[in-house]
Design a protein around this motif. Sequence first.
Motif, PDB file in Angstrom:
ATOM      1  N   MET A   1       0.830  -1.211   0.000  1.00  0.00           N
ATOM      2  CA  MET A   1       0.000   0.000   0.000  1.00  0.00           C
ATOM      3  C   MET A   1       0.860   1.254   0.000  1.00  0.00           C
ATOM      4  O   MET A   1       0.513   2.245  -0.640  1.00  0.00           O
ATOM      5  CB  MET A   1      -0.947   0.011   1.207  1.00  0.00           C
ATOM      6  CG  MET A   1      -2.014  -1.055   1.142  1.00  0.00           C
ATOM      7  SD  MET A   1      -3.027  -0.963  -0.344  1.00  0.00           S
ATOM      8  CE  MET A   1      -3.859   0.566  -0.092  1.00  0.00           C
ATOM      9  N   PHE A   2       1.997   1.223   0.683  1.00  0.00           N
ATOM     10  CA  PHE A   2       2.908   2.356   0.679  1.00  0.00           C
ATOM     11  C   PHE A   2       3.370   2.649  -0.747  1.00  0.00           C
ATOM     12  O   PHE A   2       3.323   3.782  -1.210  1.00  0.00           O
ATOM     13  CB  PHE A   2       4.109   2.085   1.587  1.00  0.00           C
ATOM     14  CG  PHE A   2       5.181   3.120   1.469  1.00  0.00           C
ATOM     15  CD1 PHE A   2       5.033   4.359   2.063  1.00  0.00           C
ATOM     16  CD2 PHE A   2       6.330   2.867   0.741  1.00  0.00           C
ATOM     17  CE1 PHE A   2       6.012   5.336   1.943  1.00  0.00           C
ATOM     18  CE2 PHE A   2       7.312   3.826   0.616  1.00  0.00           C
ATOM     19  CZ  PHE A   2       7.155   5.062   1.227  1.00  0.00           C
ATOM     20  N   PHE A   3       3.823   1.612  -1.459  1.00  0.00           N
ATOM     21  CA  PHE A   3       4.300   1.812  -2.822  1.00  0.00           C
ATOM     22  C   PHE A   3       3.166   2.168  -3.779  1.00  0.00           C
ATOM     23  O   PHE A   3       3.374   2.925  -4.731  1.00  0.00           O
ATOM     24  CB  PHE A   3       5.067   0.582  -3.306  1.00  0.00           C
ATOM     25  CG  PHE A   3       6.429   0.489  -2.690  1.00  0.00           C
ATOM     26  CD1 PHE A   3       7.405   1.431  -2.974  1.00  0.00           C
ATOM     27  CD2 PHE A   3       6.734  -0.522  -1.800  1.00  0.00           C
ATOM     28  CE1 PHE A   3       8.661   1.361  -2.397  1.00  0.00           C
ATOM     29  CE2 PHE A   3       7.977  -0.610  -1.219  1.00  0.00           C
ATOM     30  CZ  PHE A   3       8.950   0.336  -1.517  1.00  0.00           C
ATOM     31  N   LEU A   4       1.969   1.674  -3.514  1.00  0.00           N
ATOM     32  CA  LEU A   4       0.814   2.046  -4.330  1.00  0.00           C
ATOM     33  C   LEU A   4       0.518   3.540  -4.187  1.00  0.00           C
ATOM     34  O   LEU A   4       0.325   4.246  -5.184  1.00  0.00           O
ATOM     35  CB  LEU A   4      -0.407   1.216  -3.923  1.00  0.00           C
ATOM     36  CG  LEU A   4      -1.618   1.321  -4.816  1.00  0.00           C
ATOM     37  CD1 LEU A   4      -1.316   0.755  -6.192  1.00  0.00           C
ATOM     38  CD2 LEU A   4      -2.779   0.576  -4.194  1.00  0.00           C
ATOM     39  N   PHE A   5       0.512   4.038  -2.970  1.00  0.00           N
ATOM     40  CA  PHE A   5       0.299   5.470  -2.742  1.00  0.00           C
ATOM     41  C   PHE A   5       1.462   6.294  -3.278  1.00  0.00           C
ATOM     42  O   PHE A   5       1.270   7.388  -3.799  1.00  0.00           O
ATOM     43  CB  PHE A   5       0.069   5.767  -1.256  1.00  0.00           C
ATOM     44  CG  PHE A   5      -1.352   5.576  -0.831  1.00  0.00           C
ATOM     45  CD1 PHE A   5      -2.297   6.562  -1.063  1.00  0.00           C
ATOM     46  CD2 PHE A   5      -1.760   4.410  -0.220  1.00  0.00           C
ATOM     47  CE1 PHE A   5      -3.620   6.396  -0.691  1.00  0.00           C
ATOM     48  CE2 PHE A   5      -3.072   4.224   0.156  1.00  0.00           C
ATOM     49  CZ  PHE A   5      -4.007   5.228  -0.084  1.00  0.00           C
ATOM     50  N   LEU A   6       2.679   5.763  -3.164  1.00  0.00           N
ATOM     51  CA  LEU A   6       3.844   6.450  -3.711  1.00  0.00           C
ATOM     52  C   LEU A   6       3.683   6.627  -5.222  1.00  0.00           C
ATOM     53  O   LEU A   6       3.885   7.719  -5.756  1.00  0.00           O
ATOM     54  CB  LEU A   6       5.113   5.668  -3.391  1.00  0.00           C
ATOM     55  CG  LEU A   6       6.412   6.244  -3.942  1.00  0.00           C
ATOM     56  CD1 LEU A   6       6.741   7.558  -3.237  1.00  0.00           C
ATOM     57  CD2 LEU A   6       7.531   5.243  -3.761  1.00  0.00           C
ATOM     58  N   LEU A   7       3.286   5.569  -5.927  1.00  0.00           N
ATOM     59  CA  LEU A   7       3.061   5.658  -7.366  1.00  0.00           C
ATOM     60  C   LEU A   7       1.929   6.624  -7.695  1.00  0.00           C
ATOM     61  O   LEU A   7       2.020   7.394  -8.656  1.00  0.00           O
ATOM     62  CB  LEU A   7       2.761   4.272  -7.930  1.00  0.00           C
ATOM     63  CG  LEU A   7       3.926   3.307  -7.988  1.00  0.00           C
ATOM     64  CD1 LEU A   7       3.449   1.932  -8.454  1.00  0.00           C
ATOM     65  CD2 LEU A   7       5.017   3.826  -8.900  1.00  0.00           C
ATOM     66  N   LEU A   8       0.878   6.592  -6.900  1.00  0.00           N
ATOM     67  CA  LEU A   8      -0.249   7.502  -7.123  1.00  0.00           C
ATOM     68  C   LEU A   8       0.205   8.954  -7.019  1.00  0.00           C
ATOM     69  O   LEU A   8      -0.079   9.770  -7.902  1.00  0.00           O
ATOM     70  CB  LEU A   8      -1.363   7.223  -6.109  1.00  0.00           C
ATOM     71  CG  LEU A   8      -2.526   8.205  -6.111  1.00  0.00           C
ATOM     72  CD1 LEU A   8      -3.351   8.052  -7.380  1.00  0.00           C
ATOM     73  CD2 LEU A   8      -3.384   8.011  -4.883  1.00  0.00           C
TER      74      LEU A   8
END
Length: 70
Positions: free
Chosen positions: A33-40
């Motif tokens: 989820m951290f990397f998903l939000f980072l990409l977002l």
Amino acid sequence: GWTVTEVGRQPWIIYGIMRTREALTSSGLVGFMFFLFLLLYLGLSTVTIVALRSELRLLPKRATPVTGGR
């Protein structure tokens, strides 16, 4: 402001009902989820920069400054 934010975020911890270490998650998806939000946020930042640059290109060029000579 900080007190209101923290009390609203973790009221059970602030009021002594639960300790902070008991509130930690054991989910293995935290990193994902951290990397998903980072990409977002990287995507949103890129779109914002591209949009601002295209808007700045549409501004009229600054006129040549007038000197005070006769």
